[in-house]
Design a protein around this motif. Sequence first.
Motif, PDB file in Angstrom:
ATOM      1  N   ALA A 230      37.413 -15.193  68.681  1.00 30.78           N
ATOM      2  CA  ALA A 230      36.370 -14.623  67.825  1.00 30.78           C
ATOM      3  C   ALA A 230      35.724 -15.704  66.968  1.00 30.78           C
ATOM      4  O   ALA A 230      34.501 -15.718  66.778  1.00 30.78           O
ATOM      5  CB  ALA A 230      36.957 -13.527  66.941  1.00 30.78           C
ATOM      6  N   VAL A 231      36.532 -16.616  66.453  1.00 25.48           N
ATOM      7  CA  VAL A 231      35.989 -17.727  65.661  1.00 25.48           C
ATOM      8  C   VAL A 231      35.079 -18.593  66.524  1.00 25.48           C
ATOM      9  O   VAL A 231      33.993 -19.008  66.109  1.00 25.48           O
ATOM     10  CB  VAL A 231      37.129 -18.575  65.066  1.00 25.48           C
ATOM     11  CG1 VAL A 231      36.563 -19.821  64.390  1.00 25.48           C
ATOM     12  CG2 VAL A 231      37.938 -17.766  64.060  1.00 25.48           C
ATOM     13  N   GLU A 232      35.515 -18.875  67.738  1.00 25.85           N
ATOM     14  CA  GLU A 232      34.694 -19.670  68.653  1.00 25.85           C
ATOM     15  C   GLU A 232      33.384 -18.945  68.959  1.00 25.85           C
ATOM     16  O   GLU A 232      32.309 -19.569  69.005  1.00 25.85           O
ATOM     17  CB  GLU A 232      35.466 -19.949  69.935  1.00 25.85           C
ATOM     18  CG  GLU A 232      34.805 -20.980  70.833  1.00 25.85           C
ATOM     19  CD  GLU A 232      35.655 -21.325  72.035  1.00 25.85           C
ATOM     20  OE1 GLU A 232      35.185 -21.128  73.177  1.00 25.85           O
ATOM     21  OE2 GLU A 232      36.794 -21.795  71.836  1.00 25.85           O
ATOM     22  N   GLN A 233      33.460 -17.639  69.175  1.00 28.39           N
ATOM     23  CA  GLN A 233      32.263 -16.844  69.421  1.00 28.39           C
ATOM     24  C   GLN A 233      31.309 -16.898  68.225  1.00 28.39           C
ATOM     25  O   GLN A 233      30.087 -16.933  68.400  1.00 28.39           O
ATOM     26  CB  GLN A 233      32.641 -15.385  69.708  1.00 28.39           C
ATOM     27  CG  GLN A 233      33.290 -15.142  71.057  1.00 28.39           C
ATOM     28  CD  GLN A 233      32.307 -15.154  72.201  1.00 28.39           C
ATOM     29  OE1 GLN A 233      31.735 -16.187  72.543  1.00 28.39           O
ATOM     30  NE2 GLN A 233      32.104 -14.013  72.828  1.00 28.39           N
ATOM     31  N   LEU A 234      31.865 -16.883  67.026  1.00 22.63           N
ATOM     32  CA  LEU A 234      31.020 -16.990  65.837  1.00 22.63           C
ATOM     33  C   LEU A 234      30.267 -18.314  65.836  1.00 22.63           C
ATOM     34  O   LEU A 234      29.068 -18.364  65.523  1.00 22.63           O
ATOM     35  CB  LEU A 234      31.879 -16.873  64.576  1.00 22.63           C
ATOM     36  CG  LEU A 234      31.139 -17.032  63.248  1.00 22.63           C
ATOM     37  CD1 LEU A 234      30.101 -15.932  63.061  1.00 22.63           C
ATOM     38  CD2 LEU A 234      32.129 -17.033  62.075  1.00 22.63           C
ATOM     39  N   GLY A 235      30.957 -19.405  66.183  1.00 21.97           N
ATOM     40  CA  GLY A 235      30.287 -20.698  66.270  1.00 21.97           C
ATOM     41  C   GLY A 235      29.174 -20.709  67.298  1.00 21.97           C
ATOM     42  O   GLY A 235      28.094 -21.265  67.075  1.00 21.97           O
TER      43      GLY A 235
END
Length: 365
Positions: A230-235
């Motif tokens: 999810a953090v990677e997707q946010l980036g």
Amino acid sequence: MILDDVEGTETRNELADIVTSLFDRVSPPAEVVARADRAAAGHLDLDLWNRLSGEVGVLGLTVPEELDGGGATFAEAAVILELVGRRAAAVPYLGTFLAIEALVRSGATPAREAWLERLMAGESRGALTWAGAGLEARSDDGSWEVTGTVDLVIDGHGADVLVLPARTPDGERWFAVDLAGAGRTRRECLDLTRELAELRLAAAPALTLTEAGDQTLGDVLGDLARTAVAVEQLGVAEQALADAVAYAGVRRQFGRTIGSFQALKHLLADVACEVDLARSLVEHAVWAICCQPDEQGRAAAMAMLAASRAAVVATAESVQVHGGIGFSWEHPAHLYFRKARSNEVLLGARAELADRVLAAEGVRP
């Protein structure tokens, strides 16, 4: 920046500056398409990987100080994950990070003694899978061996150790499996920067991480993985939105910049709303892992749902805003769209995530 309004902001800002500077020097934005093409052919960005693990020491960030780690929290690891997404970096960070977390959280085991130091130093690479069905582990005089096949293992093609669950006569256990003699087949992935592989194990040496029937480690690692993606997707979403806004500010049509047209303003405002919502839920999930473990299961699923939606919407609209060049292979817009779509189903279908949220609220799916 993840959790930019709570304790530790200055440290995370400094970490982000250091890693961003390293990206600019080793893997600048102008080279992202070429590096992704090489990764798709089986050549990850090992120059960047070696700098991240050697110069910055990103792999030991969350390892406790008593184990010679950085003693940081998941919030600091989230800084790295967010930047990996923003830069579409072809590095095997996710698999190795999860393997390290498994070793640390399993306690003082022979597996931790054998692998942790090497993984932290970047001398070895790790991978993790939950696909334990069909895997069997047998013990002979206290030594365990795992046999079976697992597919679509994240960062598995170049991994030295694989963390997985396997069936034993007493029930399921988690193991750290030595992949020195494993058969490997690289799988084609929609995300050109992501490495997936089929691994074939034939009496592969393994060290136990848990007792039979203990599912706690697997549940925790699942929440960590969902939050990490999810953090990677946010980036990914943030970079796609930033690229679209920047292009709309310089591309001229009919004697004015296209960003001055109301329809485009509304479109980008809608994307910004999706990204802001995703950031809120992702930050909540990161906070839950750091401070409220009882909340992390639901928070991780909600973050994954929101961040994936934001990433897919932002990357798709970025392609549209860029027009013809956005559809070309030479432009990085397609890389982010591919990554967003791939990450969306990397750890399971959206329906499964929704079921997790409903179950946490006491609603039977």
